[in-house]
Design a protein around this motif. Structure first.
Motif, PDB file in Angstrom:
ATOM      1  N   THR A  93       0.820  -1.224   0.000  1.00 49.48           N
ATOM      2  CA  THR A  93       0.000   0.000   0.000  1.00 49.48           C
ATOM      3  C   THR A  93       0.848   1.266   0.000  1.00 49.48           C
ATOM      4  O   THR A  93       0.323   2.364   0.169  1.00 49.48           O
ATOM      5  N   SER A 153      -0.101   3.927  -2.682  1.00 51.10           N
ATOM      6  CA  SER A 153      -1.458   4.395  -2.409  1.00 51.10           C
ATOM      7  C   SER A 153      -1.470   5.368  -1.233  1.00 51.10           C
ATOM      8  O   SER A 153      -2.102   6.429  -1.283  1.00 51.10           O
ATOM      9  N   LEU A 193       0.197   8.762  -2.207  1.00 51.27           N
ATOM     10  CA  LEU A 193      -0.679   9.607  -3.011  1.00 51.27           C
ATOM     11  C   LEU A 193      -1.743  10.275  -2.145  1.00 51.27           C
ATOM     12  O   LEU A 193      -2.051  11.467  -2.319  1.00 51.27           O
ATOM     13  N   TYR A 194      -2.285   9.516  -1.186  1.00 48.01           N
ATOM     14  CA  TYR A 194      -3.285  10.078  -0.266  1.00 48.01           C
ATOM     15  C   TYR A 194      -2.663  11.161   0.607  1.00 48.01           C
ATOM     16  O   TYR A 194      -3.225  12.259   0.767  1.00 48.01           O
ATOM     17  N   LYS A 213      -2.141  14.381  -1.325  1.00 45.21           N
ATOM     18  CA  LYS A 213      -3.383  15.125  -1.535  1.00 45.21           C
ATOM     19  C   LYS A 213      -3.770  15.886  -0.274  1.00 45.21           C
ATOM     20  O   LYS A 213      -4.164  17.057  -0.338  1.00 45.21           O
ATOM     21  N   LEU A 271       0.409  -0.560  -7.619  1.00 45.73           N
ATOM     22  CA  LEU A 271      -0.932  -0.395  -7.082  1.00 45.73           C
ATOM     23  C   LEU A 271      -1.842  -1.523  -7.553  1.00 45.73           C
ATOM     24  O   LEU A 271      -1.858  -1.875  -8.734  1.00 45.73           O
ATOM     25  N   ASN A 314      -5.184  -1.348  -6.960  1.00 45.12           N
ATOM     26  CA  ASN A 314      -6.444  -0.693  -7.296  1.00 45.12           C
ATOM     27  C   ASN A 314      -6.233   0.199  -8.522  1.00 45.12           C
ATOM     28  O   ASN A 314      -5.690   1.299  -8.429  1.00 45.12           O
ATOM     29  N   LYS A 367      -8.247   1.858 -10.163  1.00 48.74           N
ATOM     30  CA  LYS A 367      -9.041   3.091 -10.128  1.00 48.74           C
ATOM     31  C   LYS A 367      -8.212   4.256  -9.611  1.00 48.74           C
ATOM     32  O   LYS A 367      -8.364   5.389 -10.078  1.00 48.74           O
ATOM     33  N   GLU A 368      -7.328   3.969  -8.656  1.00 52.88           N
ATOM     34  CA  GLU A 368      -6.472   5.043  -8.132  1.00 52.88           C
ATOM     35  C   GLU A 368      -5.588   5.623  -9.220  1.00 52.88           C
ATOM     36  O   GLU A 368      -5.362   6.837  -9.298  1.00 52.88           O
ATOM     37  N   GLN A 422      -7.575   7.679 -11.795  1.00 52.28           N
ATOM     38  CA  GLN A 422      -8.014   8.964 -11.260  1.00 52.28           C
ATOM     39  C   GLN A 422      -6.863   9.948 -11.055  1.00 52.28           C
ATOM     40  O   GLN A 422      -7.099  11.110 -10.726  1.00 52.28           O
ATOM     41  N   MET A 423      -5.634   9.499 -11.250  1.00 51.54           N
ATOM     42  CA  MET A 423      -4.496  10.398 -11.082  1.00 51.54           C
ATOM     43  C   MET A 423      -4.492  11.453 -12.179  1.00 51.54           C
ATOM     44  O   MET A 423      -4.506  11.150 -13.359  1.00 51.54           O
ATOM     45  N   ASP A 456      -1.634  15.603  -9.890  1.00 52.13           N
ATOM     46  CA  ASP A 456      -1.239  14.563  -8.942  1.00 52.13           C
ATOM     47  C   ASP A 456       0.145  14.007  -9.296  1.00 52.13           C
ATOM     48  O   ASP A 456       0.984  13.778  -8.430  1.00 52.13           O
TER      49      ASP A 456
END
Length: 407
Positions: A192, A195, A198-199, A202, A239, A241, A243-244, A247-248, A252
């Motif tokens: 992770t 992930s 990136l979180y 943000k 990653l 996921n 979707k992450e 969505q970048m 980002d």
């Protein structure tokens, strides 16, 4: 087409004329450019003028020219050289080029000796992190293989390297998974790391109150990355996921690259993304200090390369010019010669990487990461982009100097 530039120095003007006449009328004429001298003073002046600029790929000279020049350079000219010999001189065999032999044989030897990297960008390590994006306008061009090899060779050279893969459907895990499991993991939740970073970035951007600005975290990067011993670099576990990744945004991506650069933990970042116009690809194109742009020698790939440049020129002229300034254009899967014409006159090739047939049936990560031929050419590519303590070297045109002949 890659043109190799060489200097020829001989007192024998007839010998020089025969050499240049042969080159001009042979297939070598498209791949070699010679500047020739028959007088020491003109040769010395020419070489002196090019110090600190882009030097020739090779110097071929008789002892009367070569020895004084080497002495003036302290024995370390920074340019490959061959002694044009009649067989009496005391010199290493691989530095001797016998003067009187068939001209095709002479030029084959010259071609082999001058296979030195054409420097596109030069970076002074130790001052800041350099980010290198491996990009292409075509899928399947070998971006991941090139990126992994670059990371490994720079890591073996002693640089601190981070490999960052931002492909939507990554092709890297089969080559890294075994090595990751053998490596000492720095965190229990290894899968992770990217992930969470990136979180955190943000959240940091929102906290800073400034659009696009990323604050440096007190955690550093160690909490997010893993060491891959086989690759000699740090990596993020891909990653899971998708979707992450989808969505970048460009923001980002540039924020992530900026954070990894200003953290100061790495000498080199190797960036690997999709061959597309998505936010991640655009972010790599915008943020990378240098670009390795891969193209294959086939009609479709050349067409896509030209179409990409045309679209960028029309829609984002600033990015188009910036790409031209930062990119090293490389033919991957090269087989002896480049057959297809380049799609635009403002494009030129800077290097080639060989086709490795055995990679068609890969079953182990060690096979792909251990090709001696590919490693050798990757080292040369890295030398074009990463050099200690040198200034940018710019290309120069043909020069006629004194009694010098340029071809």
């Amino acid at each position: 087409m890659i043109v190799l530039k060489a200097v020829l120095a001989s007192k024998d003007r007839e010998y020089i004329s025969a050499w240049l006449d042969f080159v001009q009328g042979s297939p070598f004429g498209a791949t070699m450019r010679f500047t020739a001298f028959s007088q020491w003073e003109s040769f010395q002046e020419y070489m002196h003028e090019h110090e600190g600029q882009e030097l020739p790929d090779l110097v071929i000279a008789e002892p009367e020219f070569l020895n004084p020049w080497l002495e003036s350079m302290g024995g370390e000219p920074g340019v490959p050289w061959l002694l044009l010999s009649e067989g009496h001189e005391d010199v290493e065999e691989d530095k001797r080029l016998m003067k009187y032999q068939p001209l095709p044989t002479l030029l084959d030897a010259v071609l082999n000796a001058s296979r030195q990297p054409r420097r596109k960008k030069v970076h002074r390590l130790g001052q800041q992190t350099i980010s290198i994006g491996v990009v292409s306008a075509s899928g399947g061009s070998g971006k991941t293989a090139v990126a992994l090899h670059m990371a490994k060779q720079l890591g073996l050279a002693g640089y601190a390297v981070l490999y960052l893969n931002l492909e939507t459907l990554d092709s890297v895990l089969p080559f890294l998974e075994k090595g990751l499991k053998r490596s000492v993991q720095r965190m229990p939740d290894a899968e992770t790391g990217l992930s969470r970073l990136l979180y955190d970035l943000k959240v940091s951007r929102k906290g800073s109150g400034k659009q696009g600005q990323t604050q440096t975290s007190s955690k550093g990067i160690d909490g997010y990355v893993l060491r891959h011993e086989g690759l000699k670099a740090d990596v993020f576990w891909p990653l899971s996921n998708r979707k992450e990744l989808l969505q970048m945004s460009c923001e980002d991506t540039t924020g992530l690259i900026q954070y990894l650069s200003i953290a100061g933990q790495y000498d080199v970042l190797i960036l690997d993304g999709d061959s597309d116009w998505d936010g991640r690809s655009e972010g790599i194109l915008e943020a990378a200090d240098a670009l390795v742009w891969l193209v294959e020698d086939d009609l479709s790939a050349m067409h896509r390369w030209g179409q990409w440049m045309l679209h960028a020129e029309r829609t984002k002229p600033d990015l188009h010019q910036s790409v031209l300034d930062r990119a090293c254009f490389v033919v991957n899967k090269y087989r002896d010669s480049v057959v297809n014409a380049l799609p635009r006159p403002d494009l030129q090739l800077n290097a080639v990487l060989p086709y490795i047939p055995s990679w068609k049936q890969l079953s182990q990560e060690e096979v792909m990461l251990s090709s001696p031929i590919f490693q050798r050419e990757i080292k040369r590519l890295c030398a074009m982009l990463v050099q200690d303590g040198e200034e940018d070297l710019k290309q120069t045109g043909r020069i006629h100097n004194g009694d010098g002949w340029a071809l």
